[in-house]
Design a protein around this motif. Structure first.
Motif, PDB file in Angstrom:
ATOM      1  N   CYS A 170       0.020   0.087   9.588  1.00  0.00           N
ATOM      2  CA  CYS A 170      -0.313   1.451   9.166  1.00  0.00           C
ATOM      3  C   CYS A 170      -1.797   1.584   8.833  1.00  0.00           C
ATOM      4  O   CYS A 170      -2.466   2.478   9.336  1.00  0.00           O
ATOM      5  N   HIS A 171      -2.298   0.688   7.980  1.00  0.00           N
ATOM      6  CA  HIS A 171      -3.717   0.745   7.639  1.00  0.00           C
ATOM      7  C   HIS A 171      -4.332  -0.646   7.611  1.00  0.00           C
ATOM      8  O   HIS A 171      -5.311  -0.895   6.933  1.00  0.00           O
ATOM      9  N   TYR A 172      -3.711  -1.557   8.330  1.00  0.00           N
ATOM     10  CA  TYR A 172      -4.248  -2.902   8.569  1.00  0.00           C
ATOM     11  C   TYR A 172      -4.517  -3.738   7.324  1.00  0.00           C
ATOM     12  O   TYR A 172      -5.506  -4.460   7.256  1.00  0.00           O
ATOM     13  N   SER A 173      -3.600  -3.676   6.395  1.00  0.00           N
ATOM     14  CA  SER A 173      -3.667  -4.660   5.317  1.00  0.00           C
ATOM     15  C   SER A 173      -3.134  -5.990   5.831  1.00  0.00           C
ATOM     16  O   SER A 173      -2.260  -6.027   6.693  1.00  0.00           O
ATOM     17  N   HIS A 226       0.836  -1.205   0.000  1.00  0.00           N
ATOM     18  CA  HIS A 226       0.000   0.000   0.000  1.00  0.00           C
ATOM     19  C   HIS A 226       0.871   1.255   0.000  1.00  0.00           C
ATOM     20  O   HIS A 226       0.900   1.996  -0.977  1.00  0.00           O
ATOM     21  N   MET A 227       1.601   1.498   1.104  1.00  0.00           N
ATOM     22  CA  MET A 227       2.453   2.687   1.162  1.00  0.00           C
ATOM     23  C   MET A 227       3.829   2.404   1.740  1.00  0.00           C
ATOM     24  O   MET A 227       4.530   3.315   2.177  1.00  0.00           O
ATOM     25  N   GLY A 228       4.184   1.133   1.783  1.00  0.00           N
ATOM     26  CA  GLY A 228       5.561   0.806   2.128  1.00  0.00           C
ATOM     27  C   GLY A 228       5.887   0.655   3.606  1.00  0.00           C
ATOM     28  O   GLY A 228       7.055   0.565   3.980  1.00  0.00           O
TER      29      GLY A 228
HETATM   30 FE1  FES Z   1      -1.191   1.197   4.247  1.00  0.00          FE
HETATM   31 FE2  FES Z   1       0.270  -0.958   4.743  1.00  0.00          FE
HETATM   32  S1  FES Z   1       0.986   1.034   4.254  1.00  0.00           S
HETATM   33  S2  FES Z   1      -1.872  -0.771   4.758  1.00  0.00           S
END
Ligand code: FES
Length: 129
Positions: free
Chosen positions: A78-81, A62-64
């Motif tokens: 970070c955003h629960y992926s 997602h964003m590293g």
């Molecule tokens: Fe956003 Fe991992 S950086 S979910």
């Protein structure tokens, strides 16, 4: 497309790898954190007698942010992926849309485990090597 040549890098020996205890390494270079883990169940691309040792990029697609291995999956705080290490890094929850890049492994006759490639693009890169 240009063909990429990956280095074969020794990560560990099978005798050192314990189920559920991840080993951190870098691949294919020093700025690419990665995680090797023995899942305790067969996995796509798994090596070893149980076909359960796999490795992945540790950078969330997602964003590293760094992912952690926990409870049988990779999770990004970070955003629960979440990514499934038994299913080639498939994303199944959260904002990441790309699978976590798997690092194909090879074992030699002495049980040494080598990283030999990257399946998919490591986050933030235009090419892996
Ligand atoms: Fe956003 Fe991992 S950086 S979910």
């Amino acid at each position: 497309a240009p063909s990429l040549t990956y280095p074969a890098v020794k990560v560990a020996n099978v005798a050192q790898v314990k189920t559920g205890q991840p080993i951190i390494f870098n691949y294919p270079d020093a700025s690419a954190p990665a995680i090797l883990v023995k899942l305790g169940k067969p996995a796509i691309g798994g090596v070893g007698s149980g076909r359960d040792i796999v490795a992945f990029s540790a950078l969330c697609t997602h964003m590293g942010c760094p992912v952690q291995y926990e409870g049988g999956r990779f999770i990004c705080r970070c955003h629960y992926s979440m990514f499934d290490p038994a299913k080639a890094g498939q994303t199944y929850q959260g904002l990441a849309s790309s699978w976590l890049p798997q690092i194909p492994l090879r074992i030699d006759g002495k049980g040494d485990i080598y990283a030999v490639a990257v399946a998919g693009l490591i986050w933030g890169r235009v090419k892996n090597v």
